[in-house]
Design an enzyme around this catalytic site. Structure first.
Site, PDB file in Angstrom:
ATOM      1  N   LYS A 201     -44.038  -9.633  39.079  1.00  0.00           N
ATOM      2  CA  LYS A 201     -44.056 -10.093  40.489  1.00  0.00           C
ATOM      3  C   LYS A 201     -43.556  -8.944  41.435  1.00  0.00           C
ATOM      4  CE  LYS A 201     -42.031 -11.579  43.402  1.00  0.00           C
ATOM      5  NZ  LYS A 201     -42.099 -10.799  44.902  1.00  0.00           N
ATOM      6  N   GLU A 276     -31.442  -3.423  37.402  1.00  0.00           N
ATOM      7  CA  GLU A 276     -31.323  -2.227  38.086  1.00  0.00           C
ATOM      8  C   GLU A 276     -31.123  -2.363  39.410  1.00  0.00           C
ATOM      9  OE1 GLU A 276     -31.119   0.773  36.584  1.00  0.00           O
ATOM     10  OE2 GLU A 276     -31.921   0.159  34.667  1.00  0.00           O
ATOM     11  N   CYS A 310     -32.750   4.026  45.766  1.00  0.00           N
ATOM     12  CA  CYS A 310     -31.391   3.514  44.947  1.00  0.00           C
ATOM     13  C   CYS A 310     -30.165   4.560  44.894  1.00  0.00           C
ATOM     14  CB  CYS A 310     -31.797   2.717  43.911  1.00  0.00           C
ATOM     15  SG  CYS A 310     -32.538   3.527  42.651  1.00  0.00           S
ATOM     16  N   GLU A 407     -24.850  -0.835  51.264  1.00  0.00           N
ATOM     17  CA  GLU A 407     -26.276   0.137  51.118  1.00  0.00           C
ATOM     18  C   GLU A 407     -27.183  -0.069  52.518  1.00  0.00           C
ATOM     19  OE1 GLU A 407     -28.847  -1.370  48.167  1.00  0.00           O
ATOM     20  OE2 GLU A 407     -29.189   0.549  47.196  1.00  0.00           O
TER      21      GLU A 407
HETATM   22  P1  NAD Z   1     -34.718  -7.263  46.894  1.00  0.00           P
HETATM   23  O1  NAD Z   1     -33.521  -7.644  45.899  1.00  0.00           O
HETATM   24  O2  NAD Z   1     -34.824  -7.928  48.115  1.00  0.00           O
HETATM   25  O3  NAD Z   1     -36.469  -7.730  45.974  1.00  0.00           O
HETATM   26  C1  NAD Z   1     -36.704  -7.261  44.867  1.00  0.00           C
HETATM   27  C2  NAD Z   1     -37.507  -8.301  44.133  1.00  0.00           C
HETATM   28  O4  NAD Z   1     -36.902  -9.517  43.982  1.00  0.00           O
HETATM   29  C3  NAD Z   1     -38.659  -8.403  45.227  1.00  0.00           C
HETATM   30  O5  NAD Z   1     -39.875  -8.571  44.336  1.00  0.00           O
HETATM   31  C4  NAD Z   1     -38.402  -9.888  45.587  1.00  0.00           C
HETATM   32  O6  NAD Z   1     -39.519 -10.676  46.121  1.00  0.00           O
HETATM   33  C5  NAD Z   1     -37.709 -10.370  44.450  1.00  0.00           C
HETATM   34  N1  NAD Z   1     -36.748 -11.465  44.795  1.00  0.00           N
HETATM   35  C6  NAD Z   1     -36.057 -11.802  45.945  1.00  0.00           C
HETATM   36  N2  NAD Z   1     -35.404 -12.993  46.043  1.00  0.00           N
HETATM   37  C7  NAD Z   1     -35.518 -13.446  44.553  1.00  0.00           C
HETATM   38  C8  NAD Z   1     -35.102 -14.636  43.972  1.00  0.00           C
HETATM   39  N3  NAD Z   1     -34.302 -15.451  44.611  1.00  0.00           N
HETATM   40  N4  NAD Z   1     -35.505 -14.900  42.688  1.00  0.00           N
HETATM   41  C9  NAD Z   1     -36.475 -13.830  42.001  1.00  0.00           C
HETATM   42  N5  NAD Z   1     -36.781 -12.861  42.780  1.00  0.00           N
HETATM   43  C10 NAD Z   1     -36.681 -12.567  43.936  1.00  0.00           C
HETATM   44  O7  NAD Z   1     -34.865  -5.762  46.806  1.00  0.00           O
HETATM   45  P2  NAD Z   1     -35.732  -4.921  47.685  1.00  0.00           P
HETATM   46  O8  NAD Z   1     -35.318  -5.132  49.220  1.00  0.00           O
HETATM   47  O9  NAD Z   1     -37.081  -5.003  47.338  1.00  0.00           O
HETATM   48  O10 NAD Z   1     -35.358  -3.408  47.214  1.00  0.00           O
HETATM   49  C11 NAD Z   1     -34.473  -2.702  47.534  1.00  0.00           C
HETATM   50  C12 NAD Z   1     -33.323  -2.866  46.702  1.00  0.00           C
HETATM   51  O11 NAD Z   1     -33.736  -2.487  45.256  1.00  0.00           O
HETATM   52  C13 NAD Z   1     -32.211  -1.808  46.941  1.00  0.00           C
HETATM   53  O12 NAD Z   1     -31.058  -2.374  46.642  1.00  0.00           O
HETATM   54  C14 NAD Z   1     -32.255  -0.645  46.010  1.00  0.00           C
HETATM   55  O13 NAD Z   1     -30.973  -0.092  45.767  1.00  0.00           O
HETATM   56  C15 NAD Z   1     -32.631  -1.444  44.873  1.00  0.00           C
HETATM   57  N6  NAD Z   1     -33.481  -0.499  43.885  1.00  0.00           N
HETATM   58  C16 NAD Z   1     -32.735  -0.139  42.622  1.00  0.00           C
HETATM   59  C17 NAD Z   1     -33.139   0.898  41.909  1.00  0.00           C
HETATM   60  C18 NAD Z   1     -32.739   1.063  40.263  1.00  0.00           C
HETATM   61  O14 NAD Z   1     -33.227   1.384  39.643  1.00  0.00           O
HETATM   62  N7  NAD Z   1     -31.542   0.651  40.441  1.00  0.00           N
HETATM   63  C19 NAD Z   1     -34.696   1.146  42.016  1.00  0.00           C
HETATM   64  C20 NAD Z   1     -35.188   1.134  43.215  1.00  0.00           C
HETATM   65  C21 NAD Z   1     -34.561  -0.008  43.936  1.00  0.00           C
END
Ligand code: NAD
Length: 504
Positions: A201, A276, A310, A407
């Site tokens: 997803k 992650e 990230c 962040e």
């Molecule tokens: P997000 O948590 O808003 O969304 C990530 C994914 O989760 C999306 O596909 C979203 O649709 C899904 N999601 C949202 N709510 C959900 C729920 N209730 N249940 C299941 N899935 C759900 O994050 P984002 O804004 O897309 O990405 C940015 C974040 O990702 C930042 O915090 C960044 O630090 C982190 N990130 C971490 C890494 C790592 O490797 N540690 C790498 C890239 C990004």
């Protein structure tokens, strides 16, 4: 078409990209390209213009159920009977297809995410193909061990014990928007190497390259249902995937807030889970650092992917002897960065992924100002179309400010002076996150003294923000659970079965 030179501007959108955007985008479930159960759609935008470029299915719980059933069927079907060498072969074919379609994928990524096409070509395409090949290599190297046991009953009985490594099952992969194709590959590749099947997803903002990737999975010869993609929102499709009883393992990359929800849900039915999550990486610059490296530190450490990384080094701690020079250098360099569409790699600051995220970054800057942080650039807001934000550098910050703790995920950095290195380490660790960090020094003793004291999953020295497929990657503290990459990643996708045979 092969990929263009990374630093060349996109003069025209490829017909295949235009065609993909014009035709209705479909999810891939089994070997079918399908709309959502309800035919509802979500709009997808070009962040550089703010214009809608496509609509994708708004997948729901029924769509997830169909995809998980397809993945379950594939797990027990032809896929389970394929030799590891054949799994490897099809993964290598997939890597070739990623490259063969590289320019199309790169353009699509830049149109959808906004990032520099240079990064799309080098990371989303190039590093993803490398990653797929790296993991393909592991498909033929999965092994258990033989074990000497001391079981005392019945007296005199001898045993032969060993472990088998078996695929964990159906993987529910949920990915973020900042490296859409690359993050999808980080999940799909180890799952395939281990013989698992996948329902992915992608983030609602950036689903397009993941859809294309899953189409390429079929083209590469993966049996139907081995990799499925359901587009949609996190609250609906993501939550349904997380909760589905047919999923054995969740592989999530995204924010710490959502990661916590997923972790709680995973524990309800004991799904395996890797998380992650977010970061707030410190970069500690000592007086003896090589000042010629400041350009790399800022360009790759801070502003890489317009700060939407990230591991971005968002908190610089500079020792007093170099503090003014670091501030001056960063201010001059940042002023010189050109802001614009990612289709021209000459633009180093590209748009934020969405209007919502642009609003978030602007709000973080406004809060920094309210709390008394001093803006070195006083950049002001960006007027014009697209979701751009002007970079900002803050000094006169203190550890309690939200700009130091939360962040931002945009082109915003703070610079804090320190005298005693021990104090810098305390400030660097004063965060709920622990994903990445870096030390900048020419002194080996300084490096070896402080690397162990940093609370982060990766510590770079004289470098920052550079993961590798062979180097375990993950977070301490609230930056996550588990490690991706390298041999360690495979354990996330395997169960260990102990076998104990009583010898006659
Ligand atoms: P997000 O948590 O808003 O969304 C990530 C994914 O989760 C999306 O596909 C979203 O649709 C899904 N999601 C949202 N709510 C959900 C729920 N209730 N249940 C299941 N899935 C759900 O994050 P984002 O804004 O897309 O990405 C940015 C974040 O990702 C930042 O915090 C960044 O630090 C982190 N990130 C971490 C890494 C790592 O490797 N540690 C790498 C890239 C990004």
């Amino acid at each position: 078409m092969q990929i263009a030179r990374p630093d060349s501007a996109v003069e025209e959108i490829l017909p295949s990209v235009a065609g993909f955007l014009e035709s209705p985008v479909r999810m891939v479930i089994g070997d079918q390209k399908v709309a959502s159960d309800t035919s509802e759609t979500l709009a997808v935008f070009n962040p550089a213009t703010g214009q809608k470029i496509a609509e994708v299915p708004k997948g729901n719980a029924q769509d997830i159920d169909k995809a998980v059933k397809a993945a379950r069927g594939a797990l027990k079907g032809e896929w389970s009977r394929m030799r590891p060498a054949d799994r490897q072969r099809v993964m290598l074919k997939l890597a070739d297809l990623i490259e063969a379609n590289g320019e199309e994928l790169a353009q699509l990524e830049t149109l959808n995410n906004g990032k520099s096409v240079m990064l799309s070509r080098m990371i989303e395409v190039g590093a993803s193909a490398d990653y797929m090949r790296y993991m393909a290599g592991w498909a033929t190297k999965i092994e258990g061990s033989t074990i000497d046991v001391s079981i005392p009953v019945p007296p005199g009985t001898k045993y032969h014990a060993y472990t088998r490594k078996e695929p964990v099952g159906v993987v529910g992969a949920i990915t973020p928007w900042n490296f859409p194709l690359n993050m999808a590959v980080w999940k799909i590749a180890p799952a395939l190497a281990c013989g698992c099947t996948v329902v992915i997803k992608p983030a609602e903002e950036t689903p397009l390259t993941t859809v294309r990737l899953v189409e390429l999975c079929l083209e590469a010869g993966l049996p139907a249902g081995v990799v499925n993609v359901v587009t949609g929102t996190g609250e609906e499709a993501g939550a349904a995937l997380t909760a589905h009883p047919g999923v054995q393992k969740l592989a999530f990359t995204g924010s710490t807030e959502v990661g916590k929800l997923i972790g709680v849900q995973a524990m309800q039915d004991m799904k395996r889970v890797t998380l992650e999550l977010g970061g707030k990486a410190p970069m500690i610059m000592f007086d003896d650092m090589d000042m010629d490296q400041l350009g790399v530190a800022a360009g790759i450490g801070v502003f890489f992917n317009s700060g939407q990384t990230c591991c971005a080094g968002t908190r610089i701690y500079a020792q007093k002897g170099i503090f003014d020079k670091v501030c001056d250098f960063l201010a001059d360099m940042t002023r010189s960065l050109s802001i614009g569409s990612g289709l021209d790699p000459a633009n180093q600051i590209n748009p934020m992924v969405s209007a919502k995220h642009q609003g978030h970054v602007n709000a973080c800057i406004a809060r920094g100002l309210e709390q008394g942080a001093k803006p070195l650039l006083n950049s002001g807001s960006y007027d014009g179309p697209g979701f751009f934000v002007r970079p900002e550098i803050f000094t006169a910050v203190d550890q309690k400010m939200s700009i130091m703790q939360d962040e931002v995920f945009g082109p915003v950095v703070t610079i804090t002076p320190f005298d005693d290195p021990d104090d810098a380490i305390v400030m660097a660790n004063d965060t709920r996150f622990g994903l990445g960090a870096s030390l900048w020094t020419t002194n080996l003793n300084t490096m070896h003294k402080y690397v162990p004291q940093i609370e982060a999953g990766t510590v770079w020295v004289n470098a920052h923000n550079l993961p590798d497929q062979n180097m375990p990657f993950g977070g301490y503290k609230q930056s996550g659970i588990g490690r991706e990459h390298g041999r360690a990643a495979l354990d996330n996708y395997l169960e260990t079965k102990s076998v104990c045979i009583a010898l006659g």
